[in-house]
Each structure stands twice: as C-alpha cells, then as structure tokens.
Design a protein around this motif. Sequence first.
Motif, PDB file in Angstrom:
ATOM      1  N   LYS A 176       0.908  -1.346  -0.099  1.00 32.52           N
ATOM      2  CA  LYS A 176       0.073  -0.055   0.017  1.00 32.52           C
ATOM      3  C   LYS A 176       0.932   1.186   0.003  1.00 32.52           C
ATOM      4  N   THR A 177       1.856   1.194   0.513  1.00 34.17           N
ATOM      5  CA  THR A 177       2.885   2.239   0.682  1.00 34.17           C
ATOM      6  C   THR A 177       4.391   1.789   0.345  1.00 34.17           C
ATOM      7  N   PRO A 178       4.795   1.517  -0.954  1.00 35.86           N
ATOM      8  CA  PRO A 178       5.963   0.936  -1.290  1.00 35.86           C
ATOM      9  C   PRO A 178       7.154   1.788  -0.651  1.00 35.86           C
ATOM     10  N   GLY A 179       8.195   1.287  -0.163  1.00 38.42           N
ATOM     11  CA  GLY A 179       9.355   2.088   0.300  1.00 38.42           C
ATOM     12  C   GLY A 179       9.269   2.762   1.541  1.00 38.42           C
ATOM     13  N   GLU A 180       8.374   2.438   2.174  1.00 38.91           N
ATOM     14  CA  GLU A 180       7.876   2.943   3.596  1.00 38.91           C
ATOM     15  C   GLU A 180       7.710   1.966   4.592  1.00 38.91           C
ATOM     16  N   LEU A 181       8.079   2.054   5.910  1.00 37.01           N
ATOM     17  CA  LEU A 181       7.744   1.208   6.864  1.00 37.01           C
ATOM     18  C   LEU A 181       6.381   1.116   7.113  1.00 37.01           C
ATOM     19  N   ALA A 182       5.483  -0.230   7.238  1.00 38.46           N
ATOM     20  CA  ALA A 182       4.275  -0.174   7.419  1.00 38.46           C
ATOM     21  C   ALA A 182       3.978  -1.243   8.432  1.00 38.46           C
ATOM     22  N   TRP A 183       3.103  -0.889   9.567  1.00 35.34           N
ATOM     23  CA  TRP A 183       2.373  -1.909  10.413  1.00 35.34           C
ATOM     24  C   TRP A 183       1.422  -2.520   9.597  1.00 35.34           C
ATOM     25  N   LEU A 201       8.220  -3.849   4.798  1.00 34.00           N
ATOM     26  CA  LEU A 201       8.719  -2.891   3.955  1.00 34.00           C
ATOM     27  C   LEU A 201       9.116  -3.157   2.653  1.00 34.00           C
ATOM     28  N   ALA A 202       8.225  -2.698   1.777  1.00 29.38           N
ATOM     29  CA  ALA A 202       8.400  -3.225   0.148  1.00 29.38           C
ATOM     30  C   ALA A 202       9.958  -2.209  -0.381  1.00 29.38           C
ATOM     31  N   VAL A 203      10.644  -3.108  -0.842  1.00 27.50           N
ATOM     32  CA  VAL A 203      12.100  -2.634  -1.566  1.00 27.50           C
ATOM     33  C   VAL A 203      11.882  -2.266  -2.747  1.00 27.50           C
ATOM     34  N   LEU A 204      12.290  -0.994  -3.079  1.00 28.78           N
ATOM     35  CA  LEU A 204      12.273  -0.424  -4.576  1.00 28.78           C
ATOM     36  C   LEU A 204      13.482  -0.289  -5.213  1.00 28.78           C
ATOM     37  N   ASP A 205      13.317  -0.640  -6.316  1.00 36.52           N
ATOM     38  CA  ASP A 205      14.813  -0.557  -7.097  1.00 36.52           C
ATOM     39  C   ASP A 205      14.902   0.956  -7.532  1.00 36.52           C
ATOM     40  N   ALA A 206      16.001   1.233  -8.355  1.00 38.21           N
ATOM     41  CA  ALA A 206      16.253   2.706  -8.941  1.00 38.21           C
ATOM     42  C   ALA A 206      15.331   3.173  -9.666  1.00 38.21           C
ATOM     43  N   GLN A 207      14.576   2.146 -10.438  1.00 36.22           N
ATOM     44  CA  GLN A 207      13.243   2.795 -11.175  1.00 36.22           C
ATOM     45  C   GLN A 207      11.751   2.709 -10.436  1.00 36.22           C
ATOM     46  N   GLY A 208      11.981   2.416  -9.257  1.00 35.25           N
ATOM     47  CA  GLY A 208      10.720   2.423  -8.353  1.00 35.25           C
ATOM     48  C   GLY A 208       9.951   1.383  -8.459  1.00 35.25           C
ATOM     49  N   LYS A 209      10.456   0.067  -8.922  1.00 35.37           N
ATOM     50  CA  LYS A 209       9.550  -1.210  -8.956  1.00 35.37           C
ATOM     51  C   LYS A 209      10.037  -1.897  -7.719  1.00 35.37           C
ATOM     52  N   VAL A 210       8.822  -2.707  -7.289  1.00 40.09           N
ATOM     53  CA  VAL A 210       9.185  -3.479  -5.800  1.00 40.09           C
ATOM     54  C   VAL A 210       9.698  -4.690  -6.269  1.00 40.09           C
ATOM     55  N   ILE A 211      10.766  -4.731  -5.698  1.00 36.19           N
ATOM     56  CA  ILE A 211      11.652  -5.959  -6.020  1.00 36.19           C
ATOM     57  C   ILE A 211      11.600  -7.219  -5.023  1.00 36.19           C
ATOM     58  N   ALA A 212      11.164  -6.845  -3.662  1.00 36.24           N
ATOM     59  CA  ALA A 212      10.989  -7.423  -2.448  1.00 36.24           C
ATOM     60  C   ALA A 212      10.369  -6.926  -1.431  1.00 36.24           C
TER      61      ALA A 212
END
Length: 600
Positions: A176-183, A201-212
């Motif tokens: 829901k909030t990629p790149g941010e810590l979420a409870w 935490l959704a991890v984003l690559d340099a292009q803003g894509k969720v990779i993990a």
Amino acid sequence: MSRAGNLPLRILIIIPTTLLFLVGAMLIGGIFVHTSLDTGRAFGHQMAEERSKRLASQILQLTEQLPAVLTLNAEGILSGRLDIQQPESLAPWLYTQIRQFERISFISVALPDGRYITGARDPGENIQPHIAANFIDGRLKLAGYQANPDGSLGARNSELLDYDPRQRPFMLAALKTPGELAWGSIYHYAGMPDFGISMSLAVLDAQGKVIAVCGVDMALERLNEFMADIPLGNAGVAYLADAEGKLIATSSPTLPFVDPDNPSNRLNLATHPSALLRKVSQYQVDDRPFVGALDAGDSRYLTNIRRIDLGYGKHWQLGVLLPEQEFVGKTEQTTRHALGFVLMTLVLLALCGALLGGFIARPIEQISQLANSRALNALRQNSFKASQIREVQHLSASLAHLGDELADAIDKLEDRVIHRTQQLQEANDKLQQLSIQDSLTGIANRRAFDEHLRQQWLNAKREKQPLSLLLIDIDHFKAFNDKYGHPAGDQALIQVAEQLAQQLHRPDDLVARYGGEEFAVILPNTTVTAAAVLAEQMRQAIAGRPAMIDDKPYFLTISIGLSSVIPTAEHNTRALLQRADQHLYQAKADGRNRVSMDEQ
C-alpha cells in the motif's frame, strides 16, 4: 482546700498533663491513620506508574527491533549483499537473525512472484529456530526445514502448506505504501492458532519497482509472556490493547485476550467478561496518562493508563491496575492496632509514673547530677548498683556501660583515623585507575596501551611466545562526523569500543583507544592465525550490527592492520606498530572493511 494543699506537686502536674496528653494522642492518632491511608494510596499510585513506565519502555524496546531489522535487510538487498535472485541463499542470514532476536517469531523476505523464505521461531515453549520456504518442494508450498550448522537449508521437518505471501497482511500492508515502513494488522498465522503482528517494507529498485518485501512478525504470545514477568502483586493486572480497544496481551491467564469459546476472536475491552476491563474501556488517553482509582464490584483499583506510540502511525494503550486494598488494608488495620496499644501503654505509664515518681525521683536526680558532672571514671563505677529500685539499678548499669563505651570510643579514635587514611589511599588508587581510562569510551587510553604493550612485550620475549597487535580505524569517520555532527560521532565511537571489547575474553587481552577514531588491540600469546580469526570477528561485528544513535541505525565498517612477532633482541615494539600501521594502510587502500596482515 486543706486536703488539696496536701497533694504532692508531682500529682498536681501529672493529672492535667496526662489528660491533655491523652486528648492529644487521640487527635494525633486520627491524623496518623488518615495520613497512613493517604500514604498507602500514594505509594500504590507510584507503584502503578512505575510498573506502567517500565512496561511501556520495555515494549518500545521490544517493538523497536522490528524497523531496525527491516531497514537492515532492505539495505542488504539494495546493496546486493543479500541475493534475492537466489532466495535460498538468504537462509543463513535469516537464521542468524531469528536466533539473535529471541522474541521475534518470523523474519522473512517475499518476492513479487510469490516466493517466500523466513527465519522462524514458532509460538510455544522450547521451539528451536528453523527455516521455512514455499519454493523448495513445490511452488507456493510452504514447509519448515532444519538449519544446517552454517544456517543453510537442511531436511524438511513439516508438512506442506499452501502459502501465497501476496495474500498475507504483511505483504498487503507493505504494497500500500511502497518504500515506507508499514504496520500490518493483527492476524492469525497460517496453519497455527496463534495471533501475530507484523511490520513490513516494500523494497524499491532505482526505477521505483518493487523487487522484494521484507517482513518481521512477533507472536502476541511473546507479549503475554513478557507482561506476565512484571510483578504486580497478588491481584494486580496489566493489559495491552490496540487503538480499537481490542486486547493484544494481558498479564494474567484469568483475563484472556482471546475468546475461550472462539479462539479466532480477540476480546474487546468494552465487552470483556471482566467488569474491571469493561470499566477501563471508558478511558481513552492521548499524550497524558490517566491516573486515578476505578471501582469494579466490591474492589477499588489504583489505575495508570497510558498511550504507547510505536511510530509509523501505530499506537497501543497500556493499563496497569493494582488493588487499593493491598496498599491501605494492612496499613489501616496495623495502624489502628498500634495506636490502641500505644494509648493503653501511655495511660499505664502515666499512672505508674504518678505513683512512683516521688519514689524514684531522688536517685534519678542524683544519677543525673553524676552524669552532668562529666566525671567519666565516676560514671563507670556503677554507684547505684545496690539500689532497691530495679530501674535505677538498670539505669546506673546502663550509664556505667555508656561510660565504658565512651572510654572504648576514645581508644578506637586512632583506629578510625587509620581507617580514614586507608580510604584516602583507596580513593587515590581509584584516581590512578581513571588516569589510564579513556574519558569518552571507557576503555583503556593511549597511556594504558603503551604500558601494557611494553609489559606484554617483555613477557613474550621472556617466554618466547608470539605477540599480536591489531590497529583498527573506522572507515570514512571524518565524513560521518561532518554529516551527522560530533555528538553522533562520539556515540558511534562509544558503541564501536563496546563491540570491540565484547570480542575479548582473556584477562591479558586489551583494547584501547589509540587516538581519534583509531583503536588498538594487544593479543599476548596469540599467533597470527588466531589473531586473524579474532580480527575478522571484530570486523563482522561492526559491519553486521548498526550503531544506534538517537534510535536510528547507522552502519559503520572498520579496517584492520594485523602484525605478529615472537620478540627477540633484534625486535622492538616500534617495528611491530609500524608493520601493523602499514597493514592498516594497505587494508584501506584495498577498499576498506577488511583485514590486512602478515603472512601466516
């Protein structure tokens, strides 16, 4: 009138004095009872506040582990240190983490295609950590696996279970909030009756894509065990509830946080079977805690309810309730009995004093005169030991004993002076110890290092044993100071010193602050091979554990130069230091975060 004139003066004084004393004693007794009850309640409130603050602090310390672990793993993925293209290679890292954090249940990594691997500690007693993954024995088929000694995947030890992390709360919350810590919300673990809470935490690559998606879970059972360890007296209770008033944990099994008839349903404060918990549901606290007393049935509870802000939009409510009777009941009863006994005793003493005053006054006055004469030898002679009044005999004997004690005290004065001198010497010794201690980090300073190196050099030379030396420098520390400021730099130096010192276990090993961000380690009777193992442990300890500064993790690395020698007449400490310094320079030139040393 004539009879009144025949009364002794002592009687005329004792009768009105006794009556006034009794009235005063009753008044003071009433005030004392009231004060004792107020004191008992104040003590109870103080204890409730102290228990509440301690629980809140420990819960925050516990939950603060979750974002720290997530940040660490996300940075590992982005740096390439954790290879998500080969998720089975993450097993040793996740297994090491789950063993380190004893109250965390799952530390996991999920990939967008549904592959999932986790370091797991299932809820329950004496459950050993293991690895679980859903891609080893079938796509999206979750199973538990034993960990080999190196942490890699071993044999499967559980049945297969359908498991798609993309449908689980931790991954849904992160996306829901990629790149941010979420409870995440509190939910049931897959295939288990237990509840848990997650942070992800959704991890984003340099292009803003969720990779993990990195996740950390904690079973509510761990919080129940945690709260049950806090002493709350015979009937005191503590509870933890979420923002909606649903229970998360309680300190007593008599106040369950799940419905016994429907274990999948967490109980709500407002509808809880306990009248006490239904009562506290009326109080919602924000920044300031609620402090007061609540009536539940025939009992009254001293209450402290506070809000715990977990950060990232999550807050809980913590309540501590202690029975008032435990603090005022015994105090009230004991105080009343004591006052009654005191009043009766005082009345009897007044009557006896009136009857015996004239009989005992004269010898007491004589003894008083003897005491006021300051004739110590006369006082020690016990002149009234033959008196017909036992109390006078005892008083005379006590004064004689006091005279003996005074004489002994004079004799002991010199011993006390000697004792004070010894204390002064001990203070001087402590001052000497402080002179060889680094004022910032608390470890040995340069002066202590030079003296210890000289002594260990002589010992090694005499015993023909190897002596190893490590020179350690924090990488890019000047840039760290420039970016975060000197106070943060000082905190980093303190934590690095503590972690280096924790790696040493022998009494003659020494870690010292060599200067600025440089440290030095002296390892007597240690070969270059053994010293290299220890140096690598130190490097990994600093690189693998972030320095926590203002509750934020900062990753530091160190470069280490290692030199070792068996001292002879042809060697000296300066050459040993120069070789270690050359290796330190080489470690930095090779890219830092490494160990450079003599050939083994």
